[in-house]
Motif scaffolding. Structure first.
Motif, PDB file in Angstrom:
ATOM      1  N   ALA A  38       0.818  -1.218   0.000  1.00 16.03           N
ATOM      2  CA  ALA A  38       0.000   0.000   0.000  1.00 16.03           C
ATOM      3  C   ALA A  38       0.846   1.259   0.000  1.00 16.03           C
ATOM      4  O   ALA A  38       0.349   2.345  -0.338  1.00 16.03           O
ATOM      5  CB  ALA A  38      -0.935   0.001   1.213  1.00 16.03           C
ATOM      6  N   ASP A  39       2.108   1.150   0.353  1.00 18.96           N
ATOM      7  CA  ASP A  39       2.975   2.325   0.442  1.00 18.96           C
ATOM      8  C   ASP A  39       3.727   2.618  -0.845  1.00 18.96           C
ATOM      9  O   ASP A  39       4.339   3.685  -0.978  1.00 18.96           O
ATOM     10  CB  ASP A  39       3.971   2.139   1.592  1.00 18.96           C
ATOM     11  CG  ASP A  39       3.280   1.819   2.905  1.00 18.96           C
ATOM     12  OD1 ASP A  39       2.402   2.608   3.302  1.00 18.96           O
ATOM     13  OD2 ASP A  39       3.587   0.772   3.504  1.00 18.96           O
ATOM     14  N   LEU A  40       3.696   1.694  -1.809  1.00 18.53           N
ATOM     15  CA  LEU A  40       4.519   1.828  -3.002  1.00 18.53           C
ATOM     16  C   LEU A  40       4.097   3.000  -3.895  1.00 18.53           C
ATOM     17  O   LEU A  40       4.895   3.917  -4.160  1.00 18.53           O
ATOM     18  CB  LEU A  40       4.497   0.513  -3.789  1.00 18.53           C
ATOM     19  CG  LEU A  40       5.152   0.537  -5.167  1.00 18.53           C
ATOM     20  CD1 LEU A  40       6.603   1.010  -5.091  1.00 18.53           C
ATOM     21  CD2 LEU A  40       5.067  -0.850  -5.813  1.00 18.53           C
ATOM     22  N   ALA A  46       4.453  10.725  -4.699  1.00 23.93           N
ATOM     23  CA  ALA A  46       5.037  11.832  -3.945  1.00 23.93           C
ATOM     24  C   ALA A  46       6.314  12.312  -4.616  1.00 23.93           C
ATOM     25  O   ALA A  46       6.590  13.522  -4.682  1.00 23.93           O
ATOM     26  CB  ALA A  46       5.304  11.402  -2.506  1.00 23.93           C
ATOM     27  N   GLY A  47       7.102  11.368  -5.139  1.00 20.47           N
ATOM     28  CA  GLY A  47       8.313  11.738  -5.845  1.00 20.47           C
ATOM     29  C   GLY A  47       8.054  12.452  -7.155  1.00 20.47           C
ATOM     30  O   GLY A  47       8.925  13.169  -7.656  1.00 20.47           O
ATOM     31  N   GLN A  48       6.852  12.263  -7.699  1.00 21.46           N
ATOM     32  CA  GLN A  48       6.462  12.971  -8.921  1.00 21.46           C
ATOM     33  C   GLN A  48       5.658  14.235  -8.617  1.00 21.46           C
ATOM     34  O   GLN A  48       5.081  14.829  -9.517  1.00 21.46           O
ATOM     35  CB  GLN A  48       5.648  12.034  -9.829  1.00 21.46           C
ATOM     36  CG  GLN A  48       6.467  10.864 -10.359  1.00 21.46           C
ATOM     37  CD  GLN A  48       5.669   9.977 -11.292  1.00 21.46           C
ATOM     38  OE1 GLN A  48       4.499   9.662 -11.032  1.00 21.46           O
ATOM     39  NE2 GLN A  48       6.286   9.566 -12.380  1.00 21.46           N
ATOM     40  N   GLU A  49       5.634  14.608  -7.349  1.00 22.34           N
ATOM     41  CA  GLU A  49       4.993  15.840  -6.874  1.00 22.34           C
ATOM     42  C   GLU A  49       3.492  15.871  -7.183  1.00 22.34           C
ATOM     43  O   GLU A  49       2.940  16.901  -7.539  1.00 22.34           O
ATOM     44  CB  GLU A  49       5.692  17.068  -7.468  1.00 22.34           C
ATOM     45  CG  GLU A  49       7.161  17.149  -7.063  1.00 22.34           C
ATOM     46  CD  GLU A  49       7.848  18.376  -7.615  1.00 22.34           C
ATOM     47  OE1 GLU A  49       7.330  18.987  -8.562  1.00 22.34           O
ATOM     48  OE2 GLU A  49       8.929  18.729  -7.081  1.00 22.34           O
ATOM     49  N   VAL A  50       2.830  14.719  -7.011  1.00 21.45           N
ATOM     50  CA  VAL A  50       1.375  14.655  -7.142  1.00 21.45           C
ATOM     51  C   VAL A  50       0.754  15.225  -5.870  1.00 21.45           C
ATOM     52  O   VAL A  50       1.045  14.732  -4.769  1.00 21.45           O
ATOM     53  CB  VAL A  50       0.896  13.211  -7.380  1.00 21.45           C
ATOM     54  CG1 VAL A  50      -0.623  13.129  -7.367  1.00 21.45           C
ATOM     55  CG2 VAL A  50       1.462  12.671  -8.692  1.00 21.45           C
ATOM     56  N   LEU A  59      11.092   6.814  -1.678  1.00 17.48           N
ATOM     57  CA  LEU A  59      11.845   6.283  -2.807  1.00 17.48           C
ATOM     58  C   LEU A  59      12.485   7.444  -3.559  1.00 17.48           C
ATOM     59  O   LEU A  59      11.908   8.541  -3.611  1.00 17.48           O
ATOM     60  CB  LEU A  59      10.923   5.505  -3.757  1.00 17.48           C
ATOM     61  CG  LEU A  59      10.190   4.303  -3.158  1.00 17.48           C
ATOM     62  CD1 LEU A  59       9.211   3.719  -4.169  1.00 17.48           C
ATOM     63  CD2 LEU A  59      11.186   3.233  -2.710  1.00 17.48           C
ATOM     64  N   ALA A  60      13.645   7.210  -4.129  1.00 22.41           N
ATOM     65  CA  ALA A  60      14.307   8.261  -4.899  1.00 22.41           C
ATOM     66  C   ALA A  60      13.397   8.690  -6.046  1.00 22.41           C
ATOM     67  O   ALA A  60      12.870   7.842  -6.773  1.00 22.41           O
ATOM     68  CB  ALA A  60      15.637   7.753  -5.445  1.00 22.41           C
ATOM     69  N   PRO A  61      13.160   9.987  -6.226  1.00 21.68           N
ATOM     70  CA  PRO A  61      12.232  10.447  -7.267  1.00 21.68           C
ATOM     71  C   PRO A  61      12.697  10.047  -8.663  1.00 21.68           C
ATOM     72  O   PRO A  61      13.892   9.918  -8.933  1.00 21.68           O
ATOM     73  CB  PRO A  61      12.238  11.969  -7.101  1.00 21.68           C
ATOM     74  CG  PRO A  61      12.753  12.218  -5.722  1.00 21.68           C
ATOM     75  CD  PRO A  61      13.717  11.108  -5.444  1.00 21.68           C
ATOM     76  N   ALA A  62      11.728   9.861  -9.538  1.00 21.50           N
ATOM     77  CA  ALA A  62      11.997   9.621 -10.955  1.00 21.50           C
ATOM     78  C   ALA A  62      10.875  10.251 -11.765  1.00 21.50           C
ATOM     79  O   ALA A  62       9.714  10.200 -11.355  1.00 21.50           O
ATOM     80  CB  ALA A  62      12.099   8.128 -11.250  1.00 21.50           C
ATOM     81  N   ASP A  63      11.229  10.857 -12.897  1.00 20.64           N
ATOM     82  CA  ASP A  63      10.208  11.466 -13.745  1.00 20.64           C
ATOM     83  C   ASP A  63       9.283  10.427 -14.346  1.00 20.64           C
ATOM     84  O   ASP A  63       8.085  10.663 -14.505  1.00 20.64           O
ATOM     85  CB  ASP A  63      10.871  12.262 -14.879  1.00 20.64           C
ATOM     86  CG  ASP A  63      11.653  13.458 -14.382  1.00 20.64           C
ATOM     87  OD1 ASP A  63      11.254  14.030 -13.347  1.00 20.64           O
ATOM     88  OD2 ASP A  63      12.672  13.807 -15.013  1.00 20.64           O
ATOM     89  N   VAL A 172       0.287  13.880 -14.797  1.00 22.76           N
ATOM     90  CA  VAL A 172       1.227  12.793 -15.073  1.00 22.76           C
ATOM     91  C   VAL A 172       0.609  11.877 -16.131  1.00 22.76           C
ATOM     92  O   VAL A 172      -0.556  11.489 -16.014  1.00 22.76           O
ATOM     93  CB  VAL A 172       1.548  12.000 -13.791  1.00 22.76           C
ATOM     94  CG1 VAL A 172       2.486  10.837 -14.095  1.00 22.76           C
ATOM     95  CG2 VAL A 172       2.153  12.909 -12.723  1.00 22.76           C
ATOM     96  N   HIS A 173       1.366  11.551 -17.175  1.00 22.36           N
ATOM     97  CA  HIS A 173       0.885  10.606 -18.195  1.00 22.36           C
ATOM     98  C   HIS A 173       0.758   9.232 -17.537  1.00 22.36           C
ATOM     99  O   HIS A 173       1.757   8.633 -17.118  1.00 22.36           O
ATOM    100  CB  HIS A 173       1.858  10.553 -19.363  1.00 22.36           C
ATOM    101  CG  HIS A 173       1.496   9.524 -20.390  1.00 22.36           C
ATOM    102  ND1 HIS A 173       0.368   9.630 -21.180  1.00 22.36           N
ATOM    103  CD2 HIS A 173       2.099   8.353 -20.746  1.00 22.36           C
ATOM    104  CE1 HIS A 173       0.302   8.591 -21.983  1.00 22.36           C
ATOM    105  NE2 HIS A 173       1.343   7.800 -21.736  1.00 22.36           N
ATOM    106  N   THR A 174      -0.463   8.731 -17.418  1.00 25.09           N
ATOM    107  CA  THR A 174      -0.752   7.556 -16.600  1.00 25.09           C
ATOM    108  C   THR A 174      -1.454   6.492 -17.432  1.00 25.09           C
ATOM    109  O   THR A 174      -2.392   6.802 -18.178  1.00 25.09           O
ATOM    110  CB  THR A 174      -1.650   7.940 -15.409  1.00 25.09           C
ATOM    111  OG1 THR A 174      -1.060   9.038 -14.717  1.00 25.09           O
ATOM    112  CG2 THR A 174      -1.823   6.778 -14.457  1.00 25.09           C
ATOM    113  N   CYS A 175      -1.030   5.239 -17.291  1.00 23.20           N
ATOM    114  CA  CYS A 175      -1.703   4.162 -18.027  1.00 23.20           C
ATOM    115  C   CYS A 175      -1.433   2.818 -17.377  1.00 23.20           C
ATOM    116  O   CYS A 175      -0.518   2.666 -16.557  1.00 23.20           O
ATOM    117  CB  CYS A 175      -1.283   4.144 -19.499  1.00 23.20           C
ATOM    118  SG  CYS A 175       0.421   3.617 -19.774  1.00 23.20           S
ATOM    119  N   GLN A 176      -2.249   1.841 -17.767  1.00 23.40           N
ATOM    120  CA  GLN A 176      -2.090   0.451 -17.362  1.00 23.40           C
ATOM    121  C   GLN A 176      -1.956  -0.395 -18.626  1.00 23.40           C
ATOM    122  O   GLN A 176      -2.698  -0.191 -19.595  1.00 23.40           O
ATOM    123  CB  GLN A 176      -3.289  -0.036 -16.542  1.00 23.40           C
ATOM    124  CG  GLN A 176      -3.545   0.764 -15.273  1.00 23.40           C
ATOM    125  CD  GLN A 176      -4.302   2.044 -15.524  1.00 23.40           C
ATOM    126  OE1 GLN A 176      -5.168   2.115 -16.394  1.00 23.40           O
ATOM    127  NE2 GLN A 176      -3.970   3.095 -14.781  1.00 23.40           N
TER     128      GLN A 176
END
Length: 413
Positions: A38-40, A46-50, A59-63, A172-176
């Motif tokens: 649940a924390d992932l 958070a790292g993507q500033e949502v 976790l270390a941020p990544a774009d 954020v460009h988001t998809c599954q």
């Protein structure tokens, strides 16, 4: 002559002492809030500033982030099969921020529960998918939360937004990227929706499209999924050639995706649960449908073999708890609903809608009057009412390391 506490009579008496049932508080809890599934996504978002998303897991941020969830790829199973998974094995030291440690699934360690935790960023007691099958208090029937049968309104059952939806709303460009059959399922809608769903049949197609979608924007969040490690484990067991072949195939898929990552990307490989093979003998597979003692006072049997929700007829909950503890209490953690909630099985303090110990008020009655989670190599099957599930070789659901621990492998470009 004075008596001795260690004399022959004392030794003989100890042989007749009542067995001590396992304390529900001794069960190895999921690491809710700091190191659970649940924390992932909250940590990623958070790292993507949502906005509105936070996590104590950092976790270390990544774009650009891709989460690849391999159904059934438990941490202990992966570590035990380096020959079949050389690439994944090489990534073990990267797990959980380079600590070389696993994440935990929530309880129960089962697909519907775990996928809802991944997608919503909430523990089971908040999102409400607290088992494979659970009581729907509105109908009095068992509801299968994987197949969504019988149907109920998905957004009433799980009302919270997904992290994907929050990320999509934040630009954020988001998809599954998953099998086409999952595109319109209720579980997808309430756990994994947000942005665009892309259906692809083969694993290779999913890896290639996931990499393409990662590079489609400056900030991207991509989720992809593969199910057959779990499927082969259920059917043939995790000690089978078929299961090992699937692990070898997944190892290749992960390497394929890792080699195609666009710049400024992070790939996380995780799972929803592990698995354990349970022998087909009466002592290991206790048949509820043939056991009058366990059936007495029980109105409905929910959950699954390694993690049971037991719903008693009115007024019988205390007696059912006593019997289940007497019969199973040395091999399974057997708790009342209140004990399981208080022990934190379904989440930490404070439910999202004000419930106690991480369980929302709307969710409490979905939890069994009695909850039983296996510690030993045992399962409560139901040969007549659950013939397909009872025939499975590999099972999961409980809090043992084989079932609960999952990887969080990391590749960065």
């Amino acid at each position: 002559m004075s008596g001795s506490a260690t004399g022959p009579l004392s030794s003989a008496a100890s042989l007749w002492a009542e067995p001590t049932p396992l304390d529900p508080r001794s069960a190895p809890l999921p690491k809710y809030g700091t190191g659970s599934l649940a924390d992932l996504l909250p940590a990623v978002a958070a790292g993507q500033e949502v906005p509105g998303v936070s996590s104590d897991l950092v976790l270390a941020p990544a774009d650009r982030v891709c989460v690849f969830l391999v159904d059934g790829l438990g941490w202990e199973l992966l570590r035990a099969h380096p020959e079949q998974a050389p690439f994944l094995t090489s990534l073990l030291p990267s797990s959980l921020n380079g600590s070389g440690k696993p994440l935990t699934a929530g309880f129960p360690s089962t697909t519907a529960t775990s996928l809802a935790s991944v997608g919503t960023g909430l523990p089971p007691g908040a999102h409400g998918l607290v088992g494979y099958t659970v009581l729907d208090p509105a109908t009095g029937q068992l509801m299968n939360q994987l197949r969504w049968q019988p149907w109920t309104d998905p957004h009433l059952w799980q009302p919270y937004p997904t992290v994907f939806q929050l990320a999509d709303a934040a630009g954020v460009h988001t998809c599954q990227v998953s099998a086409p059959t999952f595109a319109e399922t209720p579980l997808t809608k309430i756990a994994l929706s947000g942005g665009t769903f892309h259906g692809r049949l083969t694993g290779e197609e999913r890896m290639d499209l996931a990499a393409e979608q990662l590079g489609a924007a400056g900030r991207s969040l991509v989720y992809t999924y593969y199910s057959e490690v779990d499927g082969k484990g259920h059917r043939f067991g995790v000690d089978s050639r078929e299961w090992r072949d699937q692990l070898r195939y997944v190892d290749g898929l992960v390497q394929r995706l890792a080699e195609r990552l666009p710049p400024r990307s992070a790939l996380y490989v995780t799972a929803d649960h592990g698995m354990i093979d349970i022998p087909f003998d009466p002592d290991s597979r206790i048949d509820f449908d043939e056991d009058w003692e366990l059936r007495a006072g029980v109105a409905l049997l929910g959950g699954e073999g390694r993690a049971r929700h037991v719903y008693a007829v009115p007024g019988a909950a205390g007696d059912v708890l006593a019997v289940w503890r007497e019969v199973l209490g040395e091999r399974m953690w057997v708790a009342s609903r209140d004990e399981a909630i208080e022990a934190g099985w379904f989440g930490g303090p404070g439910g999202a809608d004000g419930g106690g110990k991480g369980v929302d008020d709307r969710v409490r009655r979905r939890i069994g009057d009695i909850v039983a989670a296996a510690r030993d190599d045992v399962a409560i099957v139901a040969s007549h009412t659950e013939p397909k599930e009872s025939a499975m070789v590999g099972l999961h659901g409980s809090m043992t390391p084989l079932e609960q621990l999952v990887p969080l492998l990391e590749v960065r470009s």
